[in-house]
Motif scaffolding. Structure first.
Motif, short mmCIF file in Angstrom:
data_model
loop_
_atom_site.label_atom_id
_atom_site.label_comp_id
_atom_site.label_asym_id
_atom_site.label_seq_id
_atom_site.Cartn_x
_atom_site.Cartn_y
_atom_site.Cartn_z
N ASP A 1 8.62 4.81 11.11
CA ASP A 1 7.82 3.63 11.44
C ASP A 1 6.59 3.98 12.27
O ASP A 1 5.54 3.36 12.09
N ALA A 2 6.71 4.93 13.18
CA ALA A 2 5.57 5.28 14.03
C ALA A 2 4.40 5.79 13.19
O ALA A 2 3.25 5.40 13.42
N PHE B 1 -6.18 2.66 8.86
CA PHE B 1 -6.81 2.46 7.56
C PHE B 1 -6.93 1.00 7.14
O PHE B 1 -7.82 0.65 6.38
N LEU B 2 -6.01 0.16 7.62
CA LEU B 2 -6.03 -1.24 7.19
C LEU B 2 -6.26 -2.23 8.33
O LEU B 2 -6.36 -3.43 8.09
N ALA C 1 4.23 -1.64 11.93
CA ALA C 1 4.87 -0.86 10.87
C ALA C 1 5.00 -1.74 9.64
O ALA C 1 5.12 -2.96 9.75
N THR C 2 4.96 -1.13 8.48
CA THR C 2 5.11 -1.86 7.23
C THR C 2 6.00 -1.05 6.30
O THR C 2 6.40 0.06 6.63
N VAL D 1 5.69 5.54 2.54
CA VAL D 1 6.84 4.64 2.57
C VAL D 1 7.63 4.88 3.86
O VAL D 1 7.90 6.03 4.22
N SER D 2 8.01 3.80 4.52
CA SER D 2 8.78 3.92 5.76
C SER D 2 10.28 3.89 5.51
O SER D 2 10.83 2.89 5.08
#
Length: 155
Positions: free
Chosen positions: A39-40, A49-50, A55-56, A90-91
């Protein structure tokens, strides 16, 4: 590429299912890198970047084929079907949390995130109410190929 240690990931199974799901979308070829992170790290990338400081589950980075041999292959395949190039981050930690809530396996949850990510690279989107149902339907169709029937995806 598994860059986290908190969650065990079956990389071979994930790769096999990604290849099969890309074929189901009639992707003739792909230069696709999947990076599994914690997540970090995904939070840092999401912020940098966004502009989202959280976290996503997955971030898709479309790109042109950079390797000259792959670029040539992409040019040959473009007339025969879709070619995609990009990277998915991907997390695994998000997958573990969500899988627990859904009573799914973490590897199935990671597959959902990967499918969602490469669907973005194929031109699907879920940012608007008008676009979201098309993506959700396609996610379900692809996941059904593997006996997975997610019922709690938002529409």
């Amino acid at each position: 590429d598994n860059r986290q240690t908190a969650v065990p990931v079956d990389l071979e199974r994930l790769e096999q299912r990604l290849r099969a799901s890309l074929a189901a979308e009639q992707v003739a070829g792909a230069e696709l890198t999947v990076v599994i992170v914690d997540d970090a790290m995904i939070r840092r990338w999401n912020r940098d970047f966004l502009g989202h400081d959280w976290a996503t589950d997955v971030i898709s980075f479309p790109e042109e084929a950079t390797d000259p041999c792959i670029a040539w292959e992409a040019a040959q395949l473009r007339g025969k079907g879709r070619f995609i190039a990009g990277e998915l981050m991907v997390s695994a930690e998000t997958a573990l949390r969500e899988a627990t809530l859904r009573t799914a396996s973490v590897n199935d949850e990671l597959l959902l995130y990967c499918v969602h990510g490469w669907l973005h690279l194929c031109g699907y989107d879920d940012l608007t109410d008008a676009e979201r149902p098309r993506m959700r339907v396609r996610e379900r169709e692809v996941l059904t190929l593997f006996g997975l029937i997610p019922t709690d995806l938002e529409t």
